[in-house]
Write an enzyme that holds these catalytic residues in place. Structure first.
Site, short mmCIF file in Angstrom:
data_model
loop_
_atom_site.label_atom_id
_atom_site.label_comp_id
_atom_site.label_asym_id
_atom_site.label_seq_id
_atom_site.Cartn_x
_atom_site.Cartn_y
_atom_site.Cartn_z
N THR A 1 0.83 -1.21 0.00
CA THR A 1 0.00 0.00 0.00
C THR A 1 0.86 1.26 0.00
OG1 THR A 1 -1.44 1.29 1.45
CG2 THR A 1 -0.15 -0.38 2.52
N ASP A 2 0.29 2.36 -0.51
CA ASP A 2 1.00 3.65 -0.46
C ASP A 2 1.10 4.19 0.97
OD1 ASP A 2 -1.65 4.42 -0.06
OD2 ASP A 2 -1.62 6.05 -1.50
N GLU A 3 0.31 3.60 1.89
CA GLU A 3 0.32 4.12 3.28
C GLU A 3 1.69 3.93 3.94
OE1 GLU A 3 -2.78 3.89 5.93
OE2 GLU A 3 -4.36 3.69 4.43
N TYR B 1 -1.31 -0.32 11.14
CA TYR B 1 -1.57 -1.03 9.88
C TYR B 1 -0.42 -0.78 8.91
CZ TYR B 1 -3.25 -1.45 5.05
OH TYR B 1 -3.35 -1.73 3.70
N LYS C 1 2.48 -3.35 7.24
CA LYS C 1 2.65 -3.52 5.78
C LYS C 1 4.09 -3.16 5.40
CE LYS C 1 -0.16 -4.44 3.12
NZ LYS C 1 -0.68 -5.75 2.61
N1 NAD Z 1 -8.34 -1.36 0.10
C1 NAD Z 1 -7.41 -0.51 -0.29
O1 NAD Z 1 -7.68 0.66 -0.55
C2 NAD Z 1 -5.98 -0.99 -0.45
C3 NAD Z 1 -5.04 -0.13 -1.05
C4 NAD Z 1 -3.74 -0.58 -1.25
C5 NAD Z 1 -3.37 -1.85 -0.83
N2 NAD Z 1 -4.30 -2.66 -0.23
C6 NAD Z 1 -3.87 -4.00 0.18
O2 NAD Z 1 -4.57 -4.92 -0.64
C7 NAD Z 1 -4.84 -6.12 0.09
C8 NAD Z 1 -6.32 -6.44 0.05
O3 NAD Z 1 -7.04 -5.35 0.61
P1 NAD Z 1 -8.63 -5.40 0.69
O4 NAD Z 1 -9.10 -4.00 0.75
O5 NAD Z 1 -9.18 -6.31 -0.33
O6 NAD Z 1 -8.81 -6.06 2.12
P2 NAD Z 1 -10.00 -6.94 2.70
O7 NAD Z 1 -9.96 -6.73 4.16
O8 NAD Z 1 -11.26 -6.69 1.95
O9 NAD Z 1 -9.55 -8.44 2.35
C9 NAD Z 1 -8.53 -9.10 3.03
C10 NAD Z 1 -8.78 -10.60 2.91
O10 NAD Z 1 -7.71 -11.27 3.58
C11 NAD Z 1 -8.27 -12.35 4.32
N3 NAD Z 1 -7.36 -12.65 5.45
C12 NAD Z 1 -7.06 -11.85 6.51
N4 NAD Z 1 -6.21 -12.48 7.34
C13 NAD Z 1 -5.95 -13.69 6.78
C14 NAD Z 1 -5.13 -14.79 7.16
N5 NAD Z 1 -4.41 -14.75 8.29
N6 NAD Z 1 -5.10 -15.88 6.36
C15 NAD Z 1 -5.84 -15.93 5.22
N7 NAD Z 1 -6.63 -14.91 4.80
C16 NAD Z 1 -6.68 -13.81 5.58
C17 NAD Z 1 -9.61 -11.85 4.80
O11 NAD Z 1 -10.45 -12.92 5.16
C18 NAD Z 1 -10.08 -11.07 3.58
O12 NAD Z 1 -10.80 -11.91 2.69
C19 NAD Z 1 -4.28 -5.88 1.51
O13 NAD Z 1 -3.02 -6.46 1.60
C20 NAD Z 1 -4.19 -4.38 1.61
O14 NAD Z 1 -3.15 -4.00 2.48
C21 NAD Z 1 -5.59 -2.25 -0.03
#
Ligand code: NAD
Length: 333
Positions: free
Chosen positions: A122-124, A147, A151
């Site tokens: 993530t950009d965070e 968080y 990351k």
């Molecule tokens: N949402 C955003 O804006 C954003 C931006 C940049 C990066 N990201 C990154 O993208 C990824 C997905 O984000 P998202 O928004 O879809 O999140 P989300 O919370 O919707 O999905 C995360 C998924 O991971 C699963 N999970 C969590 N812990 C687990 C474990 N120990 N074992 C197996 N599965 C597990 C959860 O059940 C869920 O289905 C993350 O790594 C996040 O850091 C998100």
């Protein structure tokens, strides 16, 4: 090609799986997810019986299962994470366990079986962007909340495994995503749902925090391009350059819904809240040729429309905690 997706029942992972299977009809996807918060198997309803798709309910920290699945896959893409900043402020432990130790389990298997790894970050991790500058992939990492710190720790582990053990890996650092199937506790769905329900819409602090946004389908297309064309050991920022204040987003949503700005309620700011995130993603554009294809306004309208039409998807997920105006004050377990 055989792909292992971790965390594919969440918002971005499920969009990735659906998009990837549509564009790569002969490839196989296994999806490992422990169905933690943010997950929803309804997101994958249309492909649950697809002959090239299999779901496995398990945890990325389970080294035995991770070893078995990674051994059998060509590429592993990890979306699995504890992803909500507000929860990380109330209870950081699950973030350290999944985001750091979970990534470590995956890396150990990648090293052992010499497979390719896409680490979704993530950009965070860059922290607050000062003035008008934007972070590139070489900028200093300076996370502000638990968080982002977990990351960032995972990013460092991935980089160290590439340098020390020579693993094949790519790290992506994407900006804020939005679109269908995003869990109701995040800013855009929470605003839409609260406004539809006629509830006040909370804005943290003065609402002047600036974020850049990307439609989730542009993000997953970028990851798909990197699987085939990305250069190992590299980091790629991903953004659609849409920098906008939280207040403007909330006002745009209220306008699409024909609601008044008087629904906005200012609440005390989230502790450690970064003022501005800004990244430069010219590297992926010049090296890989990926470009975002959706305009922010059109994608926001599509998203609002999706939440209006899919009340049966979000209604079972909303309660006083997911829609809470200041979630970090709650006692998350
Ligand atoms: N949402 C955003 O804006 C954003 C931006 C940049 C990066 N990201 C990154 O993208 C990824 C997905 O984000 P998202 O928004 O879809 O999140 P989300 O919370 O919707 O999905 C995360 C998924 O991971 C699963 N999970 C969590 N812990 C687990 C474990 N120990 N074992 C197996 N599965 C597990 C959860 O059940 C869920 O289905 C993350 O790594 C996040 O850091 C998100």
């Amino acid at each position: 090609m055989k792909i292992l997706v971790c965390g594919g029942a969440g918002f971005i992972g499920s969009a990735f799986i659906k998009n990837y299977l549509e564009n790569n009809t002969s490839h196989e996807i296994k999806n490992l997810d422990n169905l933690a918060i943010g997950s929803n198997l309804q997101n994958l309803k249309e492909i649950e019986n697809h002959s090239n798709y299999q779901f496995i309910k398990d945890d990325i920290k389970n080294q035995e299962i991770i070893d078995k699945l990674i051994k059998d896959a060509d590429v592993t893409v990890n979306f699995a994470a504890e992803s909500h900043v507000d929860r990380s402020i109330s209870n950081p432990r699950p973030f350290i366990e999944t985001n750091v130790l979970g990534t470590f389990s995956i890396l150990e298997a990648i090293r052992k079986y010499k497979k390719q790894f896409i680490h979704v970050s993530t950009d965070e991790i860059y922290g607050d962007a000062k003035g008008k500058s934007s972070f590139n992939e070489n900028s200093q990492i300076n996370p502000s909340n638990p968080y982002a710190a977990t990351k960032a720790a995972a990013d460092h582990l991935v980089g160290s495994y590439h340098r020390t053990y020579g693993i094949k890996c790519i790290t992506t650092r994407c900006t804020n995503n939005f679109g269908p199937n995003q869990f109701p506790e995040k800013l855009i769905p929470k605003t839409i749902i609260r406004a539809i329900k006629g509830l006040k819409v909370p804005l943290y602090g003065d609402g002047q925090q600036i974020r850049s946004w990307i439609y989730v389908y542009d993000h997953v297309k970028a990851i798909e391009s990197l699987i085939s064309q990305g250069n190992s050991g590299q980091v790629y920022n991903i953004t659609a350059y849409e920098e906008i204040t939280n207040k403007s987003i909330v006002e745009k949503i209220l306008k699409i819904l024909n609601k008044s700005n008087s629904m906005i309620e200012y609440v005390p700011d989230r502790p450690g809240h970064d003022k501005r995130y800004s990244i430069d993603s010219s590297k992926i554009e010049t090296e890989i040729g990926w470009k975002p294809s959706f305009s922010f306004d059109l994608a926001l309208e599509n998203t609002v429309q999706w939440y209006i039409e899919n009340q049966d998807w979000w209604e079972p997920l909303v309660d006083e905690t997911t829609l809470h105006p200041q979630p970090w004050t709650l006692n998350w377990k």
